[in-house]
Structure formats: C-alpha cells, structure tokens
Design an enzyme around this catalytic site. Structure first.
Site, short mmCIF file in Angstrom:
data_model
loop_
_atom_site.label_atom_id
_atom_site.label_comp_id
_atom_site.label_asym_id
_atom_site.label_seq_id
_atom_site.Cartn_x
_atom_site.Cartn_y
_atom_site.Cartn_z
N ARG A 208 0.88 -1.17 0.03
CA ARG A 208 0.06 -0.02 -0.10
C ARG A 208 0.90 1.28 0.04
O ARG A 208 2.21 1.13 0.40
CB ARG A 208 -0.94 0.07 1.11
CG ARG A 208 -1.68 -0.98 1.37
CD ARG A 208 -2.53 -1.13 2.55
NE ARG A 208 -3.66 -2.37 2.63
CZ ARG A 208 -3.17 -3.23 3.54
NH1 ARG A 208 -2.20 -3.54 4.01
NH2 ARG A 208 -4.24 -4.20 3.90
N LYS A 232 -1.85 -2.21 8.12
CA LYS A 232 -2.91 -1.77 8.84
C LYS A 232 -2.86 -2.13 10.20
O LYS A 232 -2.59 -3.73 10.43
CB LYS A 232 -4.02 -1.89 8.07
CG LYS A 232 -4.39 -0.96 6.72
CD LYS A 232 -5.63 -1.04 6.27
CE LYS A 232 -6.01 -0.26 5.13
NZ LYS A 232 -7.18 -0.41 4.54
N HIS A 302 -2.84 2.91 -5.54
CA HIS A 302 -3.35 1.78 -5.32
C HIS A 302 -3.86 0.69 -6.31
O HIS A 302 -4.06 -0.63 -6.50
CB HIS A 302 -5.09 1.87 -4.35
CG HIS A 302 -5.27 0.96 -3.33
ND1 HIS A 302 -4.44 0.81 -2.25
CD2 HIS A 302 -6.25 -0.10 -3.10
CE1 HIS A 302 -4.78 -0.19 -1.44
NE2 HIS A 302 -5.90 -0.52 -1.87
N ARG A 305 -1.31 -1.61 -6.93
CA ARG A 305 -1.43 -2.94 -5.88
C ARG A 305 -2.52 -3.78 -6.32
O ARG A 305 -2.36 -5.14 -6.32
CB ARG A 305 -1.88 -2.32 -4.37
CG ARG A 305 -2.13 -3.28 -3.55
CD ARG A 305 -2.20 -2.63 -2.15
NE ARG A 305 -3.34 -3.34 -1.38
CZ ARG A 305 -2.90 -4.23 -0.31
NH1 ARG A 305 -1.40 -4.57 -0.31
NH2 ARG A 305 -3.62 -4.90 0.37
N HIS A 328 -4.37 -8.65 3.85
CA HIS A 328 -5.61 -8.27 4.34
C HIS A 328 -5.94 -9.27 5.56
O HIS A 328 -5.62 -10.05 5.73
CB HIS A 328 -6.38 -9.02 3.07
CG HIS A 328 -6.44 -8.42 1.64
ND1 HIS A 328 -6.49 -8.92 0.46
CD2 HIS A 328 -6.08 -7.17 1.45
CE1 HIS A 328 -6.38 -8.14 -0.38
NE2 HIS A 328 -6.21 -6.85 0.22
N TYR A 337 -10.03 -10.74 -5.91
CA TYR A 337 -9.09 -10.66 -7.07
C TYR A 337 -9.20 -11.97 -7.94
O TYR A 337 -8.97 -12.06 -8.97
CB TYR A 337 -7.51 -10.87 -6.28
CG TYR A 337 -7.25 -9.30 -5.90
CD1 TYR A 337 -7.11 -8.58 -6.83
CD2 TYR A 337 -7.27 -9.28 -4.46
CE1 TYR A 337 -6.44 -7.17 -6.18
CE2 TYR A 337 -6.89 -8.04 -4.28
CZ TYR A 337 -6.64 -7.00 -4.92
OH TYR A 337 -6.20 -5.63 -4.53
#
Length: 360
Positions: A208, A232, A302, A305, A328, A337
C-alpha cells in the site's frame, strides 16, 4: 453561524482534538478520540475518526443540538444529511454517474464510515456510563468477526457483532487493475530512482502507499530480498522483494538519496523539506503529475497494488498466500481478485458448455 471556524480539528503532539469556540459543547468527542489513542490506534486512524466526528459535531452545532440530546431520529436525519450533501469542487447535482448516483455526493463508503465513527462514539459513552441509552440501533449481524474477536483460546466461539441499520448500501465493485500498456506508459515517465522504487514496490510487491512511506532502511534486506512491512493496525508481515526493484532501491540509496539522519527509506529530494520523510500528500502529488504526463488517468498508487493482486490470481496463487502477501485482514477481501481472471472463468465456462453439448 460560521461553523467552519467555530469547530476545527487540530493535531497536538500526535493527538487529534476538536478546537474552536464551540469545542466545549462536544467534549465527549475529544474524550473518545483520546480513548482511541489510549487503545494504541494509529494516528492516521484517529485522524480519520476525528474528521468524521468533526462533520457530525458541526452538523449538530448547526442544528443547535448537543451530543446529550441525540436520539435515534437525530441520527436518521444525519444519515439523510450525509447522503444529500455535496462535495465542494465536484460537478453539480445534475451530473450523474453510470450507476445513477450524483457525481457531487459523498461515496456510500464515506457515509458509512461517518456513521461508524458516530456509532463508536456512543458505544464509548455507553461503556463509560451504562445508564446512558445508546441511540444507535442494532441491526443484523455482520458477515465476519474481527481479528480481535477470533484471537484467544475461545476465539472459535466468537459470533459476528450486530451492524447498525443506519448505513447506506454500498455497491460491490471489483478492484481496477492496469493494463500492461498503461503500466509501461506510467513507468516510462518515472525519471528518478526513488519514484521507480516506490512504484515498483506497489506493482511487484503489492504494498500500500502508506506501507511504502513507512518503510525504514533497515526494513529492506536487499541481499536476502525480503521486506519487513508495517501494515494496517500495526501488523507486521514479511514480503519477498523483487530482484529488479531491489536493484532500483540499491541505486537510489547509493546515488540519489539525500544525506540525512532520517531512518525512513524515501525522502524528499529537493526544496525546503529536502532530507525529510516523504509524506502522503507528497506521494499523491508525484503520482498526479505522472498520471498527467503519461496519459494514464487510472494510474493511482492503489491501482498498482490491484494489478499485483490480479497477477497473483491469474497465476493461480493459493488464496491464503495471496492474503498473506497483500496483508488483508479478511480472506473475503482477497477473494475479490479471483474475479479479475476472466481467462480462467472463460476456460471453465467453455469446458462446462462442451461437456453439456456432448451429453446431448
């Protein structure tokens, strides 16, 4: 009444708080933001919650209401206000998107994030004083449990939390990846090793934008070709480093990176802030410039990515490996995806149709 000046969000020593002549009326919001900081929420998350609560408190101030006076009907009216508000600088309300939404309105995800911040505020107030009623109604359970709920000895018994019905329906859109000619055009315009390295980390390592900016020099093992990525929620993960990107980073360190005591990998190259860590605003400016000169309007960080994620799916990489590489929290996010591989879908479809025809 100039609410914009009477209520603002400012940062002091890493903490975000409401300031201004009307801030005293909404001290509970500052208490909640302090609580988030005490729970070790990242400054970026606290800042996002702060701006969402700023919008809510400004609306309350315009309605001459306080947080204590908020009931469920007030929240319904606020949801309607968010849905009908216009974003400054966007086309007027007569311009519609292809899905029938106003082009100048807030995205459904933005509206729901604002309502989630308000819900968190009242959950905090009810926790601090159980006698206070929570005006945020509870709705159906969410589809998954959080990572915090899953942890621990009895994590397998965790049940999804109830989600408030005060939210708008969000369209489920597939991630937008770049075509090969778009990637080539975008990379041809990158003139510095720093910019090439940052774009390469997104395209070939799936990082990211915030993760790229957070990289420290010691997080990059060029010889071993590994990255230590802070994702994150301050979650660390190890990501393989592409050999070509490793070479670009090494050249950047040896020939282009300014002399500095900063530990961050990517620094401002020139100007008054030379030698300081590159900021998110600086990264957005870089990509905005390169999108214009390359003629690739979708060349956002993004999108690079997403291109990495779709390449993994097209190569048949296991879903759990994809989730680990992309960082994730939920496998449902990674599963999006899989839908980006139309060639695989078409081949399976053709095989099924052929079997059906042969049986007739």
């Amino acid at each position: 009444m100039n609410t914009q000046q009477e209520l603002v969000l400012l940062s002091s020593h890493g903490a975000w708080n409401l300031h201004g002549s009307a801030a005293a009326r909404f001290s509970q919001a500052n208490d909640y933001l302090g609580y988030l900081s005490d729970r070790n929420y990242s400054p970026a998350t606290t800042r996002a919650y702060g701006y969402d609560l700023l919008a809510f408190c400004r609306w309350l101030h315009e309605q001459n209401l306080t947080i204590e006076a908020v009931d469920t009907n007030t929240l319904i009216n606020y949801l309607k206000f968010c849905k009908e508000s216009s974003v400054p600088g966007r086309p007027g309300p007569n311009v519609m998107t292809l899905d029938g939404q106003r082009a100048d309105g807030y995205a459904p995800a933005t509206v729901n994030r604002r309502m989630a911040a308000v819900s968190g505020l009242f959950t905090f107030l009810a926790m601090r004083d159980p006698c206070l009623p929570n005006p945020m109604p509870k709705g159906q359970e969410s589809r998954w449990v959080s990572s915090a709920q899953r942890s621990g000895l009895l994590g397998h018994l965790a049940t999804p939390a109830a989600r408030s019905p005060l939210r708008v329906r969000e369209p489920r859109r597939l991630p937008r990846s770049l075509e090969s000619d778009e990637v080539i055009a975008l990379f041809q315009g990158l003139r510095t090793y720093r910019d090439r390295a940052m774009a390469g980390l997104m395209l070939y390592c799936g990082l990211r934008a915030g993760e790229v900016l957070a990289l420290r020099i010691r997080d990059v093992d060029i010889g071993g070709r590994w990255l230590l990525v802070l994702g994150k929620g301050s979650k660390e993960r190890r990501v393989p480093l592409d050999v070509d990107v490793a070479g670009v980073i090494q050249t950047y360190l040896l020939a282009e990176r300014p002399e500095s005591d900063e530990q961050r990998l990517f620094l401002v190259a020139k100007g008054a802030n030379r030698g300081l860590p590159l900021t998110a605003a600086g990264l957005r400016t870089i990509f905005r410039y390169h999108r214009e000169i390359s003629g690739v309007p979708d060349g956002h960080p993004h999108a690079l990515r997403h291109t990495f994620g779709s390449a993994l799916a097209a190569s048949g990489v296991d879903l759990s490996i994809m989730r680990e590489l992309l960082g994730h929290a939920h496998v449902n996010t990674t599963a999006r995806y899989i839908h980006l591989v139309p060639a695989h879908v078409k081949s399976e479809y053709d095989a099924a149709i052929n079997r059906q025809k042969q049986s007739h």
